[in-house]
Design an enzyme around this catalytic site. Structure first.
Site, PDB file in Angstrom:
ATOM      1  N   GLY A  15       0.838  -1.210   0.000  1.00 46.63           N
ATOM      2  CA  GLY A  15       0.000   0.000   0.000  1.00 46.63           C
ATOM      3  C   GLY A  15       0.867   1.251   0.000  1.00 46.63           C
ATOM      4  O   GLY A  15       0.426   2.307   0.431  1.00 46.63           O
ATOM      5  N   GLY A  16       2.082   1.106  -0.507  1.00 46.45           N
ATOM      6  CA  GLY A  16       3.009   2.257  -0.560  1.00 46.45           C
ATOM      7  C   GLY A  16       2.910   3.031  -1.856  1.00 46.45           C
ATOM      8  O   GLY A  16       3.681   3.962  -2.091  1.00 46.45           O
ATOM      9  N   SER A  17       1.943   2.663  -2.695  1.00 44.41           N
ATOM     10  CA  SER A  17       1.818   3.328  -3.997  1.00 44.41           C
ATOM     11  C   SER A  17       1.179   4.706  -3.889  1.00 44.41           C
ATOM     12  O   SER A  17       1.347   5.535  -4.768  1.00 44.41           O
ATOM     13  CB  SER A  17       1.007   2.451  -4.952  1.00 44.41           C
ATOM     14  OG  SER A  17      -0.243   2.123  -4.365  1.00 44.41           O
ATOM     15  N   ASP A  59      11.012   1.237  -5.387  1.00 44.05           N
ATOM     16  CA  ASP A  59      10.907   0.093  -6.301  1.00 44.05           C
ATOM     17  C   ASP A  59       9.469  -0.395  -6.265  1.00 44.05           C
ATOM     18  O   ASP A  59       9.025  -0.942  -5.254  1.00 44.05           O
ATOM     19  CB  ASP A  59      11.839  -1.035  -5.848  1.00 44.05           C
ATOM     20  CG  ASP A  59      13.284  -0.562  -5.777  1.00 44.05           C
ATOM     21  OD1 ASP A  59      13.744   0.074  -6.728  1.00 44.05           O
ATOM     22  OD2 ASP A  59      13.943  -0.818  -4.743  1.00 44.05           O
ATOM     23  N   SER A 137      -6.730   2.488  12.084  1.00 41.73           N
ATOM     24  CA  SER A 137      -7.493   3.737  11.949  1.00 41.73           C
ATOM     25  C   SER A 137      -8.101   4.091  13.293  1.00 41.73           C
ATOM     26  O   SER A 137      -8.383   3.198  14.111  1.00 41.73           O
ATOM     27  CB  SER A 137      -8.630   3.530  10.941  1.00 41.73           C
ATOM     28  OG  SER A 137      -9.521   4.624  10.981  1.00 41.73           O
ATOM     29  N   TYR A 150     -15.250  -1.748   7.183  1.00 41.51           N
ATOM     30  CA  TYR A 150     -14.077  -0.918   7.475  1.00 41.51           C
ATOM     31  C   TYR A 150     -13.839  -0.905   8.976  1.00 41.51           C
ATOM     32  O   TYR A 150     -12.727  -1.118   9.454  1.00 41.51           O
ATOM     33  CB  TYR A 150     -14.285   0.504   6.933  1.00 41.51           C
ATOM     34  CG  TYR A 150     -13.023   1.330   6.978  1.00 41.51           C
ATOM     35  CD1 TYR A 150     -12.049   1.184   5.997  1.00 41.51           C
ATOM     36  CD2 TYR A 150     -12.779   2.234   8.010  1.00 41.51           C
ATOM     37  CE1 TYR A 150     -10.861   1.920   6.048  1.00 41.51           C
ATOM     38  CE2 TYR A 150     -11.609   2.968   8.068  1.00 41.51           C
ATOM     39  CZ  TYR A 150     -10.654   2.817   7.080  1.00 41.51           C
ATOM     40  OH  TYR A 150      -9.472   3.539   7.131  1.00 41.51           O
ATOM     41  N   ALA A 152     -14.944  -3.042  11.370  1.00 46.42           N
ATOM     42  CA  ALA A 152     -14.552  -4.345  11.926  1.00 46.42           C
ATOM     43  C   ALA A 152     -13.116  -4.683  11.554  1.00 46.42           C
ATOM     44  O   ALA A 152     -12.341  -5.212  12.364  1.00 46.42           O
ATOM     45  CB  ALA A 152     -15.503  -5.429  11.408  1.00 46.42           C
ATOM     46  N   LYS A 154     -10.616  -2.628  10.891  1.00 44.76           N
ATOM     47  CA  LYS A 154      -9.630  -1.780  11.577  1.00 44.76           C
ATOM     48  C   LYS A 154      -9.562  -2.130  13.069  1.00 44.76           C
ATOM     49  O   LYS A 154      -8.496  -2.079  13.678  1.00 44.76           O
ATOM     50  CB  LYS A 154      -9.961  -0.304  11.357  1.00 44.76           C
ATOM     51  CG  LYS A 154      -9.802   0.138   9.916  1.00 44.76           C
ATOM     52  CD  LYS A 154      -8.369  -0.086   9.434  1.00 44.76           C
ATOM     53  CE  LYS A 154      -8.149   0.394   8.014  1.00 44.76           C
ATOM     54  NZ  LYS A 154      -6.760   0.191   7.574  1.00 44.76           N
TER      55      LYS A 154
HETATM   56  N1  LIG Z   1      -6.840   8.705   4.844  1.00 40.44           N
HETATM   57  C1  LIG Z   1      -7.331   8.575   6.072  1.00 40.44           C
HETATM   58  O1  LIG Z   1      -7.948   9.506   6.619  1.00 40.44           O
HETATM   59  C2  LIG Z   1      -7.123   7.313   6.821  1.00 40.44           C
HETATM   60  C3  LIG Z   1      -7.526   7.284   8.162  1.00 40.44           C
HETATM   61  C4  LIG Z   1      -7.313   6.120   8.891  1.00 40.44           C
HETATM   62  C5  LIG Z   1      -6.719   5.031   8.312  1.00 40.44           C
HETATM   63  N2  LIG Z   1      -6.351   5.080   7.000  1.00 40.44           N
HETATM   64  C6  LIG Z   1      -5.714   3.888   6.458  1.00 40.44           C
HETATM   65  O2  LIG Z   1      -4.479   4.236   5.890  1.00 40.44           O
HETATM   66  C7  LIG Z   1      -4.136   3.285   4.884  1.00 40.44           C
HETATM   67  C8  LIG Z   1      -3.754   4.018   3.624  1.00 40.44           C
HETATM   68  O3  LIG Z   1      -4.911   4.660   3.086  1.00 40.44           O
HETATM   69  P1  LIG Z   1      -4.823   6.081   2.363  1.00 40.44           P
HETATM   70  O4  LIG Z   1      -5.729   6.998   3.069  1.00 40.44           O
HETATM   71  O5  LIG Z   1      -3.413   6.446   2.156  1.00 40.44           O
HETATM   72  O6  LIG Z   1      -5.560   5.762   0.963  1.00 40.44           O
HETATM   73  P2  LIG Z   1      -4.962   5.431  -0.472  1.00 40.44           P
HETATM   74  O7  LIG Z   1      -4.152   6.583  -0.963  1.00 40.44           O
HETATM   75  O8  LIG Z   1      -6.113   4.983  -1.271  1.00 40.44           O
HETATM   76  O9  LIG Z   1      -3.973   4.219  -0.190  1.00 40.44           O
HETATM   77  C9  LIG Z   1      -4.431   2.912  -0.052  1.00 40.44           C
HETATM   78  C10 LIG Z   1      -3.302   2.004  -0.438  1.00 40.44           C
HETATM   79  O10 LIG Z   1      -3.724   0.648  -0.325  1.00 40.44           O
HETATM   80  C11 LIG Z   1      -3.529   0.008  -1.571  1.00 40.44           C
HETATM   81  N3  LIG Z   1      -4.503  -1.029  -1.809  1.00 40.44           N
HETATM   82  C12 LIG Z   1      -5.860  -0.951  -1.800  1.00 40.44           C
HETATM   83  N4  LIG Z   1      -6.410  -2.139  -2.128  1.00 40.44           N
HETATM   84  C13 LIG Z   1      -5.365  -2.975  -2.337  1.00 40.44           C
HETATM   85  C14 LIG Z   1      -5.258  -4.329  -2.743  1.00 40.44           C
HETATM   86  N5  LIG Z   1      -6.339  -5.090  -2.985  1.00 40.44           N
HETATM   87  N6  LIG Z   1      -4.006  -4.862  -2.891  1.00 40.44           N
HETATM   88  C15 LIG Z   1      -2.914  -4.116  -2.660  1.00 40.44           C
HETATM   89  N7  LIG Z   1      -2.951  -2.831  -2.293  1.00 40.44           N
HETATM   90  C16 LIG Z   1      -4.161  -2.277  -2.144  1.00 40.44           C
HETATM   91  C17 LIG Z   1      -3.665   1.120  -2.581  1.00 40.44           C
HETATM   92  O11 LIG Z   1      -3.146   0.750  -3.827  1.00 40.44           O
HETATM   93  P3  LIG Z   1      -3.535   1.626  -5.141  1.00 40.44           P
HETATM   94  O12 LIG Z   1      -2.760   2.879  -5.015  1.00 40.44           O
HETATM   95  O13 LIG Z   1      -3.132   0.795  -6.279  1.00 40.44           O
HETATM   96  O14 LIG Z   1      -5.002   1.879  -5.060  1.00 40.44           O
HETATM   97  C18 LIG Z   1      -2.883   2.223  -1.878  1.00 40.44           C
HETATM   98  O15 LIG Z   1      -1.505   2.025  -2.003  1.00 40.44           O
HETATM   99  C19 LIG Z   1      -5.359   2.391   4.717  1.00 40.44           C
HETATM  100  O16 LIG Z   1      -5.170   1.219   5.481  1.00 40.44           O
HETATM  101  C20 LIG Z   1      -6.469   3.227   5.323  1.00 40.44           C
HETATM  102  O17 LIG Z   1      -7.525   2.439   5.773  1.00 40.44           O
HETATM  103  C21 LIG Z   1      -6.542   6.185   6.247  1.00 40.44           C
END
Ligand SMILES: NC(=O)c1ccc[n+]([C@@H]2O[C@H](COP(=O)([O-])OP(=O)(O)OC[C@H]3O[C@@H](n4cnc5c(N)ncnc54)[C@H](OP(=O)(O)O)[C@@H]3O)[C@@H](O)[C@H]2O)c1
Length: 244
Positions: A15-17, A59, A137, A150, A152, A154
């Site tokens: 999820g580092g993309s 990478d 989260s 989401y 459950a 987290k």
């Molecule tokens: N943003 C917030 O306010 C917030 C708050 C609490 C927790 N979080 C948590 O933080 C983490 C990162 O989320 P974010 O907010 O940074 O959103 P994001 O930019 O959408 O990042 C999500 C990451 O997860 C990857 N991903 C999703 N489905 C996947 C799959 N089936 N296989 C492999 N990778 C997958 C995505 O890949 P792609 O780039 O290819 O989609 C992306 O790298 C998540 O666990 C999220 O629940 C976020």
């Protein structure tokens, strides 16, 4: 001695993309580590800065963690691993998580895949006495009415962090987590791109601003560093005071 120097260390951010994982990946890179990242798209060229993706110096490999076989078969280029960050996450809006297909999909990505990825890299982490960081989260600490899966998943992630923290301490692996509040990423555009919702959200955050991936990275660097050498199984809330 600089405890935040990760030179010579290999980091993998699932999820580092984009978003939070990407910010964490770039922070480890800035502190000297070699960093591999995974996401769902075919190649690095399929991501853009508009989506919160900065892949320079990282990478990139595609890995869909919803596919258990793909996780099993995933063949990393590196032979040692010091830090594993599990930042993958998905959410389905418009009541999609009340359908079992949607509920299962989110549980697969947000919870089952944590165990699959952590287990896969456990032997490599045991070799280096490495560290795992699980991104859960603040949703783990209260109800999120429209998103049962989401929530459950987290909540499960916080429990998994505790349990793997205890189970793997004996191997010299420290498992800890971060619980972000509201961070500006592509996942939260539904709130942040809507001026009214954004205003309401900011009102509830004591620091009166959204979190950034860099804010989350600070906690991740700390947890993976020797500064946190006696911290195991903990999830640090990084939310600008949101759930206080
Ligand atoms: N943003 C917030 O306010 C917030 C708050 C609490 C927790 N979080 C948590 O933080 C983490 C990162 O989320 P974010 O907010 O940074 O959103 P994001 O930019 O959408 O990042 C999500 C990451 O997860 C990857 N991903 C999703 N489905 C996947 C799959 N089936 N296989 C492999 N990778 C997958 C995505 O890949 P792609 O780039 O290819 O989609 C992306 O790298 C998540 O666990 C999220 O629940 C976020």
């Amino acid at each position: 001695m600089n405890e935040l120097d990760f030179s010579g260390k290999q980091v993998l951010v699932i999820g580092g993309s984009s978003g939070i994982g990407n910010g964490i990946a770039q922070a480890f890179r800035a502190h000297g580590a070699r960093v591999a990242v995974c996401g769902t798209r075919a190649g690095a060229a399929d991501y853009s800065a508009d989506d919160g993706s900065h892949l320079e110096g990282l990478d990139y490999t595609r890995l869909d963690v919803a596919d258990a076989t793909a996780v099993e078969r995933f063949n990393p280029y590196f032979e040692r691993l010091d830090v594993l960050v599990l930042a993958q996450g998905a959410v389905i809006y418009r009541r999609g998580e009340f359908e079992m297909a949607g509920f299962r999909k989110v549980m697969e990505v947000n919870l089952m895949s944590l165990m699959a990825c952590a287990s896969k890299f456990h032997p490599m982490l045991r070799e280096t006495k490495g560290s795992v960081i699980i991104v859960s989260s603040t949703a783990a600490y209260h109800s999120t009415m429209g998103n049962p899966a989401y929530n459950a998943s987290k909540t499960g992630a916080v429990g998994l962090t505790r349990t793997l923290g205890e189970a793997w301490a004996d191997d010299g692996i420290r498992v800890n987590g971060i619980a972000p509040g509201l961070v500006d990423t592509k996942m939260t555009k539904v709130t942040t791109a809507n001026p009214k919702r954004l205003e309401g959200a900011l009102e509830r955050i004591p620091l009166k601003r959204l979190g950034t991936p860099a804010d989350m990275a600070g906690a991740a660097l700390f947890l993976a560093s020797p500064l946190a050498s006696y911290i195991v199984g903990q999830t640090i809330v990084v939310d600008g005071g949101l759930i206080l």
